[in-house]
Design a protein around this motif. Sequence first.
Motif, PDB file in Angstrom:
ATOM      1  N   ILE A 147     -10.105  -1.264   0.846  1.00  0.00           N
ATOM      2  CA  ILE A 147      -9.995  -2.117  -0.340  1.00  0.00           C
ATOM      3  C   ILE A 147     -10.363  -3.543   0.039  1.00  0.00           C
ATOM      4  CG2 ILE A 147      -8.446  -3.011  -2.116  1.00  0.00           C
ATOM      5  CD1 ILE A 147      -6.711  -0.507  -1.639  1.00  0.00           C
ATOM      6  N   GLU A 148     -11.495  -4.023  -0.467  1.00  0.00           N
ATOM      7  CA  GLU A 148     -11.913  -5.411  -0.247  1.00  0.00           C
ATOM      8  C   GLU A 148     -11.384  -6.264  -1.389  1.00  0.00           C
ATOM      9  OE1 GLU A 148     -13.458  -6.536   2.377  1.00  0.00           O
ATOM     10  OE2 GLU A 148     -13.779  -4.560   3.306  1.00  0.00           O
ATOM     11  N   LEU A 149     -10.594  -7.264  -1.056  1.00  0.00           N
ATOM     12  CA  LEU A 149     -10.003  -8.097  -2.101  1.00  0.00           C
ATOM     13  C   LEU A 149     -11.036  -9.049  -2.694  1.00  0.00           C
ATOM     14  CD1 LEU A 149      -6.473  -9.029  -0.692  1.00  0.00           C
ATOM     15  CD2 LEU A 149      -7.216  -7.015  -1.952  1.00  0.00           C
ATOM     16  N   ASP A 150     -11.091  -9.066  -4.015  1.00  0.00           N
ATOM     17  CA  ASP A 150     -11.952  -9.993  -4.739  1.00  0.00           C
ATOM     18  C   ASP A 150     -11.450 -11.418  -4.518  1.00  0.00           C
ATOM     19  OD1 ASP A 150     -12.998 -11.654  -6.899  1.00  0.00           O
ATOM     20  OD2 ASP A 150     -13.683  -9.779  -7.800  1.00  0.00           O
ATOM     21  N   GLN A 151     -12.368 -12.361  -4.317  1.00  0.00           N
ATOM     22  CA  GLN A 151     -11.961 -13.749  -4.091  1.00  0.00           C
ATOM     23  C   GLN A 151     -11.172 -14.320  -5.273  1.00  0.00           C
ATOM     24  OE1 GLN A 151     -12.076 -15.807  -1.365  1.00  0.00           O
ATOM     25  NE2 GLN A 151     -12.561 -13.845  -0.395  1.00  0.00           N
ATOM     26  N   ARG A 152     -11.389 -13.772  -6.457  1.00  0.00           N
ATOM     27  CA  ARG A 152     -10.628 -14.243  -7.630  1.00  0.00           C
ATOM     28  C   ARG A 152      -9.145 -13.917  -7.498  1.00  0.00           C
ATOM     29  NH1 ARG A 152     -12.172 -11.614 -12.680  1.00  0.00           N
ATOM     30  NH2 ARG A 152     -10.919 -13.255 -13.670  1.00  0.00           N
ATOM     31  N   SER A 153      -8.842 -12.907  -6.673  1.00  0.00           N
ATOM     32  CA  SER A 153      -7.449 -12.493  -6.526  1.00  0.00           C
ATOM     33  C   SER A 153      -6.732 -13.255  -5.412  1.00  0.00           C
ATOM     34  CB  SER A 153      -7.368 -10.988  -6.254  1.00  0.00           C
ATOM     35  OG  SER A 153      -7.937 -10.682  -4.996  1.00  0.00           O
ATOM     36  N   ILE A 154      -7.425 -14.178  -4.772  1.00  0.00           N
ATOM     37  CA  ILE A 154      -6.815 -15.012  -3.723  1.00  0.00           C
ATOM     38  C   ILE A 154      -6.809 -16.451  -4.226  1.00  0.00           C
ATOM     39  CG2 ILE A 154      -6.956 -15.808  -1.333  1.00  0.00           C
ATOM     40  CD1 ILE A 154      -8.491 -13.204  -0.709  1.00  0.00           C
ATOM     41  N   ILE A 155      -5.627 -16.940  -4.556  1.00  0.00           N
ATOM     42  CA  ILE A 155      -5.508 -18.249  -5.205  1.00  0.00           C
ATOM     43  C   ILE A 155      -4.701 -19.192  -4.319  1.00  0.00           C
ATOM     44  CG2 ILE A 155      -4.763 -19.454  -7.279  1.00  0.00           C
ATOM     45  CD1 ILE A 155      -4.887 -16.731  -8.733  1.00  0.00           C
ATOM     46  N   CYS A 156      -5.229 -20.375  -4.089  1.00  0.00           N
ATOM     47  CA  CYS A 156      -4.549 -21.355  -3.241  1.00  0.00           C
ATOM     48  C   CYS A 156      -3.324 -21.909  -3.955  1.00  0.00           C
ATOM     49  CB  CYS A 156      -5.502 -22.493  -2.880  1.00  0.00           C
ATOM     50  SG  CYS A 156      -4.767 -23.723  -1.779  1.00  0.00           S
TER      51      CYS A 156
ATOM     52  N   PHE B 233      -3.761  -7.099 -11.962  1.00  0.00           N
ATOM     53  CA  PHE B 233      -3.156  -6.925 -10.642  1.00  0.00           C
ATOM     54  C   PHE B 233      -1.850  -6.164 -10.794  1.00  0.00           C
ATOM     55  CE2 PHE B 233      -2.091 -11.037 -12.466  1.00  0.00           C
ATOM     56  CZ  PHE B 233      -0.708 -11.118 -12.360  1.00  0.00           C
ATOM     57  N   ASP B 234      -1.483  -5.444  -9.745  1.00  0.00           N
ATOM     58  CA  ASP B 234      -0.246  -4.662  -9.788  1.00  0.00           C
ATOM     59  C   ASP B 234       0.754  -5.116  -8.720  1.00  0.00           C
ATOM     60  OD1 ASP B 234      -1.446  -3.696  -7.496  1.00  0.00           O
ATOM     61  OD2 ASP B 234      -1.739  -1.650  -8.236  1.00  0.00           O
ATOM     62  N   ALA B 235       0.412  -6.198  -8.000  1.00  0.00           N
ATOM     63  CA  ALA B 235       1.306  -6.752  -6.995  1.00  0.00           C
ATOM     64  C   ALA B 235       0.939  -8.202  -6.748  1.00  0.00           C
ATOM     65  CB  ALA B 235       1.202  -5.968  -5.680  1.00  0.00           C
ATOM     66  N   VAL B 236       1.907  -8.962  -6.251  1.00  0.00           N
ATOM     67  CA  VAL B 236       1.656 -10.342  -5.841  1.00  0.00           C
ATOM     68  C   VAL B 236       2.287 -10.559  -4.471  1.00  0.00           C
ATOM     69  CG1 VAL B 236       1.964 -12.804  -6.347  1.00  0.00           C
ATOM     70  CG2 VAL B 236       1.686 -11.165  -8.239  1.00  0.00           C
ATOM     71  N   PHE B 237       1.496 -11.097  -3.554  1.00  0.00           N
ATOM     72  CA  PHE B 237       2.022 -11.540  -2.261  1.00  0.00           C
ATOM     73  C   PHE B 237       1.986 -13.064  -2.272  1.00  0.00           C
ATOM     74  CE2 PHE B 237       0.871 -12.334   2.425  1.00  0.00           C
ATOM     75  CZ  PHE B 237       2.200 -12.538   2.775  1.00  0.00           C
TER      76      PHE B 237
ATOM     77  N   ARG C 274      -4.169  -3.306  -6.153  1.00  0.00           N
ATOM     78  CA  ARG C 274      -4.832  -4.473  -6.775  1.00  0.00           C
ATOM     79  C   ARG C 274      -3.930  -5.705  -6.650  1.00  0.00           C
ATOM     80  NH1 ARG C 274      -4.742  -3.598 -11.981  1.00  0.00           N
ATOM     81  NH2 ARG C 274      -3.588  -1.644 -11.874  1.00  0.00           N
ATOM     82  N   PRO C 275      -3.754  -6.205  -5.434  1.00  0.00           N
ATOM     83  CA  PRO C 275      -2.831  -7.325  -5.254  1.00  0.00           C
ATOM     84  C   PRO C 275      -3.449  -8.681  -5.603  1.00  0.00           C
ATOM     85  CG  PRO C 275      -3.788  -6.753  -3.162  1.00  0.00           C
ATOM     86  CD  PRO C 275      -4.318  -5.739  -4.157  1.00  0.00           C
ATOM     87  N   LEU C 276      -2.597  -9.575  -6.034  1.00  0.00           N
ATOM     88  CA  LEU C 276      -2.932 -10.986  -6.190  1.00  0.00           C
ATOM     89  C   LEU C 276      -2.222 -11.712  -5.048  1.00  0.00           C
ATOM     90  CD1 LEU C 276      -4.138 -13.219  -8.164  1.00  0.00           C
ATOM     91  CD2 LEU C 276      -1.819 -13.398  -9.078  1.00  0.00           C
ATOM     92  N   VAL C 277      -2.908 -12.652  -4.409  1.00  0.00           N
ATOM     93  CA  VAL C 277      -2.312 -13.414  -3.316  1.00  0.00           C
ATOM     94  C   VAL C 277      -2.205 -14.870  -3.730  1.00  0.00           C
ATOM     95  CG1 VAL C 277      -2.454 -14.068  -0.891  1.00  0.00           C
ATOM     96  CG2 VAL C 277      -3.342 -11.844  -1.630  1.00  0.00           C
ATOM     97  N   VAL C 278      -0.993 -15.409  -3.663  1.00  0.00           N
ATOM     98  CA  VAL C 278      -0.768 -16.837  -3.902  1.00  0.00           C
ATOM     99  C   VAL C 278      -0.489 -17.456  -2.533  1.00  0.00           C
ATOM    100  CG1 VAL C 278       0.614 -18.573  -5.090  1.00  0.00           C
ATOM    101  CG2 VAL C 278       0.178 -16.355  -6.189  1.00  0.00           C
ATOM    102  N   THR C 279      -1.468 -18.142  -1.993  1.00  0.00           N
ATOM    103  CA  THR C 279      -1.372 -18.616  -0.620  1.00  0.00           C
ATOM    104  C   THR C 279      -0.564 -19.920  -0.536  1.00  0.00           C
ATOM    105  OG1 THR C 279      -3.292 -20.092  -0.555  1.00  0.00           O
ATOM    106  CG2 THR C 279      -3.707 -17.716  -0.286  1.00  0.00           C
ATOM    107  N   GLY C 280      -0.378 -20.377   0.692  1.00  0.00           N
ATOM    108  CA  GLY C 280       0.120 -21.718   0.925  1.00  0.00           C
ATOM    109  C   GLY C 280      -1.056 -22.680   0.963  1.00  0.00           C
TER     110      GLY C 280
ATOM    111  N   LEU D  30       0.831  -1.209   0.000  1.00  0.00           N
ATOM    112  CA  LEU D  30       0.000   0.000   0.000  1.00  0.00           C
ATOM    113  C   LEU D  30       0.864   1.257   0.000  1.00  0.00           C
ATOM    114  CD1 LEU D  30      -2.809  -1.082   2.487  1.00  0.00           C
ATOM    115  CD2 LEU D  30      -3.142  -0.443   0.077  1.00  0.00           C
ATOM    116  N   ASP D  31       1.963   1.218   0.734  1.00  0.00           N
ATOM    117  CA  ASP D  31       2.861   2.380   0.802  1.00  0.00           C
ATOM    118  C   ASP D  31       3.437   2.729  -0.567  1.00  0.00           C
ATOM    119  OD1 ASP D  31       2.452   2.700   3.490  1.00  0.00           O
ATOM    120  OD2 ASP D  31       4.316   1.719   4.106  1.00  0.00           O
ATOM    121  N   ILE D  32       3.622   1.727  -1.424  1.00  0.00           N
ATOM    122  CA  ILE D  32       4.175   1.995  -2.750  1.00  0.00           C
ATOM    123  C   ILE D  32       3.071   2.095  -3.811  1.00  0.00           C
ATOM    124  CG2 ILE D  32       6.420   0.985  -2.193  1.00  0.00           C
ATOM    125  CD1 ILE D  32       5.621  -1.511  -3.775  1.00  0.00           C
ATOM    126  N   GLY D  33       1.819   2.217  -3.336  1.00  0.00           N
ATOM    127  CA  GLY D  33       0.708   2.513  -4.235  1.00  0.00           C
ATOM    128  C   GLY D  33       0.079   1.330  -4.929  1.00  0.00           C
ATOM    129  N   ARG D  34       0.278   0.121  -4.435  1.00  0.00           N
ATOM    130  CA  ARG D  34      -0.294  -1.069  -5.083  1.00  0.00           C
ATOM    131  C   ARG D  34      -1.630  -1.409  -4.433  1.00  0.00           C
ATOM    132  NH1 ARG D  34       3.807  -2.505  -8.831  1.00  0.00           N
ATOM    133  NH2 ARG D  34       5.261  -0.763  -8.536  1.00  0.00           N
TER     134      ARG D  34
END
Length: 335
Positions: free
Chosen positions: A207-216, A238-242, A178-184, A172-176
């Motif tokens: 910012i509420e993350l869309d469930q499509r952006s959270i991938i197992c 997306f502009d970031a990935v965690f 629309r993150p995508l999350v690749v979980t464990g 967020l500090d660097i302006g991102r």
Amino acid sequence: MGVTIADVAAHAGVSKTTVSRVLNGKGEIHENTVSKVRKAIAELGYVPSSGAVGLARGTTQMIGMLVPDLAWAWSGIVQSVVETLETEGFGLRMLTWNHGEESLRRLGLQVAAKSFDGLLVIEPEGALGSITELHDAGLPVVLIDDRFQRPGFPYVATTNREGGEQAARHLLDIGRRRPLVVTGPEAFGCTRERLGGFVDVYAQAGIELDQRSIICGDFEFDGGRSTVARALADGLEFDAVFAHNDPSAAGVLAALYEGGLRIPQDVAVVGFDDVEMASYTYPALTTVRQPMREMGSAAARLLLDHVRGSPKAAPSCIIPTRLVIRGSTSQSSSN
């Protein structure tokens, strides 16, 4: 035949019992007697049996360590355990969990034979109940855990939720936004903790993350790579990935390059763990550092406290994570 304790006793002009007491540091012995025994040991070249000394002391001066396998990636923990134990005069007996029930049977035999004084355990897949039984039967045990298991015996853990929060705040500090999350893997407590911290910080920013952006994901390089490749093919913006660990984050970097995207200009990437390879990717990986070496040394010290029956022995220990910023989120950062 080698030199025996009887030979040392005769050479020093003392009893075998006195030699044994000197070797094991038991009882009050006159300094001159101790000197004579040590001189006799040196002159005869006597090497005491570690097993016999351990039996006399009621301790083996050995610690067992159960790991998933010897190819396990967190070598930093094992190295720091070894260093801490050596400083305290203890050795390490490595045990693996390669063969399930057969490994458990061998562990039981080692415990029955009193081969070690205590046991360090790393992520005992499906074996936590059996390890708990060993602890309840009197074996000092400490779990080294990053998956948010909380057993009924001492453990050393890290702050997974706070790590997820640190990753989110940085993005967020660097302006991102629309993150995508690749979980464990979903079954792991650390996955839920890291995701929960990350999602909550974004929610607090409106910012509420869309469930499509959270991938197992699966904590593997190929899993991170294929997950992001599919997201790009599906047109997900997306502009970031965690990514929830560094190997999967490295796979994310590969997929982004293959998709023609620039890092971090187009997509910023954050991993988790700060294993050695994180500083060798291109660009070097921003990641949430799990304090592996600190966890290993803390676990070893905690276990030794319980082995020695120290009244100051802590029940457990939690060591905080820390964000390490590198080139995958900041163009100004260097390796």
